[in-house]
Design a protein around this motif. Sequence first.
Motif, PDB file in Angstrom:
ATOM      1  N   GLU A 129       5.484  -0.172  -8.954  1.00 37.82           N
ATOM      2  CA  GLU A 129       6.298  -1.382  -8.821  1.00 37.82           C
ATOM      3  C   GLU A 129       7.717  -1.184  -9.351  1.00 37.82           C
ATOM      4  OE1 GLU A 129       4.554  -4.925 -10.509  1.00 37.82           O
ATOM      5  OE2 GLU A 129       6.455  -5.989 -10.327  1.00 37.82           O
ATOM      6  N   PHE A 130       7.845  -0.575 -10.515  1.00 40.11           N
ATOM      7  CA  PHE A 130       9.191  -0.455 -11.105  1.00 40.11           C
ATOM      8  C   PHE A 130      10.057   0.508 -10.318  1.00 40.11           C
ATOM      9  CE2 PHE A 130       6.550  -1.831 -14.734  1.00 40.11           C
ATOM     10  CZ  PHE A 130       7.100  -3.095 -14.846  1.00 40.11           C
TER      11      PHE A 130
ATOM     12  N   ILE B 294      11.203  -1.413  -7.247  1.00 39.85           N
ATOM     13  CA  ILE B 294      12.266  -2.392  -7.555  1.00 39.85           C
ATOM     14  C   ILE B 294      13.591  -1.654  -7.780  1.00 39.85           C
ATOM     15  CG2 ILE B 294      13.069  -4.131  -9.218  1.00 39.85           C
ATOM     16  CD1 ILE B 294      10.082  -4.837  -9.675  1.00 39.85           C
TER      17      ILE B 294
ATOM     18  N   THR C 236      17.019  -2.123  -5.564  1.00 41.24           N
ATOM     19  CA  THR C 236      18.076  -2.954  -6.148  1.00 41.24           C
ATOM     20  C   THR C 236      19.206  -2.174  -6.811  1.00 41.24           C
ATOM     21  OG1 THR C 236      16.887  -3.204  -8.231  1.00 41.24           O
ATOM     22  CG2 THR C 236      16.473  -4.866  -6.553  1.00 41.24           C
TER      23      THR C 236
ATOM     24  N   ILE D 294      19.716  -8.258 -12.707  1.00 43.07           N
ATOM     25  CA  ILE D 294      18.362  -7.688 -12.702  1.00 43.07           C
ATOM     26  C   ILE D 294      18.136  -6.843 -13.954  1.00 43.07           C
ATOM     27  CG2 ILE D 294      16.921  -5.982 -11.487  1.00 43.07           C
ATOM     28  CD1 ILE D 294      18.306  -7.038  -8.902  1.00 43.07           C
ATOM     29  N   GLY D 295      16.899  -6.858 -14.492  1.00 43.38           N
ATOM     30  CA  GLY D 295      16.545  -5.908 -15.531  1.00 43.38           C
ATOM     31  C   GLY D 295      16.022  -6.505 -16.815  1.00 43.38           C
ATOM     32  N   ASP D 296      16.059  -7.821 -16.938  1.00 42.80           N
ATOM     33  CA  ASP D 296      15.455  -8.425 -18.129  1.00 42.80           C
ATOM     34  C   ASP D 296      14.391  -9.417 -17.657  1.00 42.80           C
ATOM     35  OD1 ASP D 296      15.070  -9.402 -20.833  1.00 42.80           O
ATOM     36  OD2 ASP D 296      17.058  -8.546 -21.251  1.00 42.80           O
TER      37      ASP D 296
ATOM     38  N   VAL E 294      15.518 -12.737  -4.787  1.00 45.31           N
ATOM     39  CA  VAL E 294      14.744 -12.381  -3.592  1.00 45.31           C
ATOM     40  C   VAL E 294      13.347 -11.949  -4.009  1.00 45.31           C
ATOM     41  CG1 VAL E 294      14.527 -10.783  -1.659  1.00 45.31           C
ATOM     42  CG2 VAL E 294      16.793 -11.631  -2.311  1.00 45.31           C
TER      43      VAL E 294
ATOM     44  N   ILE F 192       9.526 -10.689  -2.593  1.00 47.73           N
ATOM     45  CA  ILE F 192       8.869 -10.166  -1.389  1.00 47.73           C
ATOM     46  C   ILE F 192       7.396  -9.894  -1.676  1.00 47.73           C
ATOM     47  CG2 ILE F 192      10.915  -9.151  -0.286  1.00 47.73           C
ATOM     48  CD1 ILE F 192      10.122  -6.461  -1.502  1.00 47.73           C
TER      49      ILE F 192
ATOM     50  N   TYR G  24      16.599  -4.428   2.462  1.00 44.45           N
ATOM     51  CA  TYR G  24      17.546  -4.643   1.362  1.00 44.45           C
ATOM     52  C   TYR G  24      18.979  -4.269   1.745  1.00 44.45           C
ATOM     53  CZ  TYR G  24      14.658  -6.642  -2.179  1.00 44.45           C
ATOM     54  OH  TYR G  24      13.897  -7.548  -2.884  1.00 44.45           O
TER      55      TYR G  24
ATOM     56  N   GLY H  80      17.787 -11.234  -9.383  1.00 41.20           N
ATOM     57  CA  GLY H  80      16.376 -11.138  -9.738  1.00 41.20           C
ATOM     58  C   GLY H  80      15.474 -11.359  -8.557  1.00 41.20           C
ATOM     59  N   GLY H  81      14.173 -11.425  -8.849  1.00 37.12           N
ATOM     60  CA  GLY H  81      13.192 -11.618  -7.786  1.00 37.12           C
ATOM     61  C   GLY H  81      11.831 -11.237  -8.276  1.00 37.12           C
ATOM     62  N   ASP H  82      10.907 -11.071  -7.339  1.00 44.80           N
ATOM     63  CA  ASP H  82       9.569 -10.624  -7.694  1.00 44.80           C
ATOM     64  C   ASP H  82       9.043  -9.790  -6.548  1.00 44.80           C
ATOM     65  OD1 ASP H  82       7.492 -10.361  -9.445  1.00 44.80           O
ATOM     66  OD2 ASP H  82       6.517 -12.251  -8.896  1.00 44.80           O
ATOM     67  N   THR H  83       8.113  -8.887  -6.866  1.00 44.68           N
ATOM     68  CA  THR H  83       7.586  -7.970  -5.866  1.00 44.68           C
ATOM     69  C   THR H  83       6.069  -7.982  -5.966  1.00 44.68           C
ATOM     70  OG1 THR H  83       9.536  -6.617  -6.232  1.00 44.68           O
ATOM     71  CG2 THR H  83       7.741  -5.606  -5.005  1.00 44.68           C
TER      72      THR H  83
HETATM   73  P1  ADP Z   1       8.308  -9.502 -14.626  1.00 42.96           P
HETATM   74  O1  ADP Z   1       7.179  -8.591 -14.925  1.00 42.96           O
HETATM   75  O2  ADP Z   1       8.940 -10.149 -15.802  1.00 42.96           O
HETATM   76  O3  ADP Z   1       8.009 -10.441 -13.492  1.00 42.96           O
HETATM   77  P2  ADP Z   1       9.417  -7.623 -12.828  1.00 42.96           P
HETATM   78  O4  ADP Z   1       8.948  -6.291 -13.230  1.00 42.96           O
HETATM   79  O5  ADP Z   1       8.758  -8.314 -11.706  1.00 42.96           O
HETATM   80  O6  ADP Z   1       9.475  -8.558 -14.107  1.00 42.96           O
HETATM   81  O7  ADP Z   1      10.968  -7.507 -12.494  1.00 42.96           O
HETATM   82  C1  ADP Z   1      11.874  -6.720 -13.232  1.00 42.96           C
HETATM   83  C2  ADP Z   1      13.274  -7.090 -12.851  1.00 42.96           C
HETATM   84  O8  ADP Z   1      13.472  -6.826 -11.458  1.00 42.96           O
HETATM   85  C3  ADP Z   1      13.570  -8.570 -13.039  1.00 42.96           C
HETATM   86  O9  ADP Z   1      14.943  -8.677 -13.366  1.00 42.96           O
HETATM   87  C4  ADP Z   1      13.314  -9.157 -11.667  1.00 42.96           C
HETATM   88  O10 ADP Z   1      14.041 -10.345 -11.488  1.00 42.96           O
HETATM   89  C5  ADP Z   1      13.772  -8.015 -10.761  1.00 42.96           C
HETATM   90  N1  ADP Z   1      13.059  -7.976  -9.458  1.00 42.96           N
HETATM   91  C6  ADP Z   1      11.724  -7.834  -9.271  1.00 42.96           C
HETATM   92  N2  ADP Z   1      11.429  -7.784  -7.949  1.00 42.96           N
HETATM   93  C7  ADP Z   1      12.606  -7.884  -7.298  1.00 42.96           C
HETATM   94  C8  ADP Z   1      12.965  -7.921  -5.921  1.00 42.96           C
HETATM   95  N3  ADP Z   1      12.069  -7.832  -4.919  1.00 42.96           N
HETATM   96  N4  ADP Z   1      14.272  -8.042  -5.600  1.00 42.96           N
HETATM   97  C9  ADP Z   1      15.198  -8.157  -6.591  1.00 42.96           C
HETATM   98  N5  ADP Z   1      14.931  -8.128  -7.882  1.00 42.96           N
HETATM   99  C10 ADP Z   1      13.647  -7.992  -8.268  1.00 42.96           C
END
Ligand code: ADP
Length: 349
Positions: free
Chosen positions: A17-18, A21, A25, A39-41, A100, A102, A117, A133-136
Amino acid sequence: MFENKESEKTPLGQLGEFGLIDKLTNKFKAKNTETIKAIGDDAAVLDFQDNKCVVSTDLLIEGVHFNLSYMPLKHLGYKAVVVNLSDIYAMNAMATQITVSIAVSNRFPLEALEELYEGINLACKLYNVDLVGGDTSTSQTGLIISVTAIGKVKEENLAYRDGAKENDLLVVSGDLGAAYMGLQVLERENEVFKVNPKNQPDLSPYSYIIERQLKPEARKDIVDLLAELEVHPTSMIDISDGLSSEILHLCEKSEVGCNLYEEKIPLDPTVISVCEEFNLDSTLVALSGGEDYELLFTISQKEFPKIKGNPNLTVVGHITAKSEGAHLVSRNNSKIPITAQGWNPFAKA
Ligand code: ADP
Ligand code: MG
């Protein structure tokens, strides 16, 4: 179109996952002073000082909102951002950040998501917004994209849906119906392609309407223009579901009626000719088509001289008392009640 060899594609399982991401990004650079932490916190940090902050979100689901057989992923990324920015501009605000999220199945390799992207990044650059930011996540079936857009506006410039007043003028930006007709052409060609994959259609006569479908733009320029002209819209909404349904939203929220003049509805010549080809009424297409992402707003009559003759803006009608209802005044001068025939996500179910 030719595909890369399967061996050149990177399965998502290889990345984690990391890693994913970061791959997606790391090319994004924050440009706005409101963006303190992107992004990153655990969360992004934004500072709007003396502006109001506006937030809007949209969800796009494969097979419901887009079809990857004629929607390239780069275009999809671009469109996913643009349709959200359109909601921010419809508040008469400036978009500043997006998130964003996904959900993807592992049938998508890394390279496909990088394309998505690329489109997102292009929209961020052109509209001057930061990805913060976002989530994956994984999906069992199709691709799901959710975009949240954030913007700023001085309180006195906010344009809500409920501010239209009797005698205000009803104004639209650009022209209507093109995205819908672009979709009709793409769906027709997709059917032809299924029967005869060797057939290479000549789509050049349709380039304007196809572009309006595949690569729509949000009207940031109109928000800038209104500020420059010192025009203060009394109400505003973006046209995503067709002119008729958006007019009804404005009228309901503002508790007013309106007269919309058929002959004033702005249509591109391509829309008129393709409507003839498909045997569709161009007024109906403009009223119900959807996905135009133009702005519909009202202004007080005394502001009319400021917009008069502007090629980007068309006065299409005026606001009346609520008791008069919302009507289309046709070319032969009959009054037809406006009904919401806009795109209804549950109608097909
Ligand atoms: P958490 O475990 O706190 O949900 P993540 O590991 O999901 O954190 O996300 C780490 C960082 O990457 C955060 O800043 C998050 O907003 C960003 N991020 C995660 N997925 C995406 C994405 N698909 N697009 C842009 N930023 C993302
Ligand atoms: Mg997360």
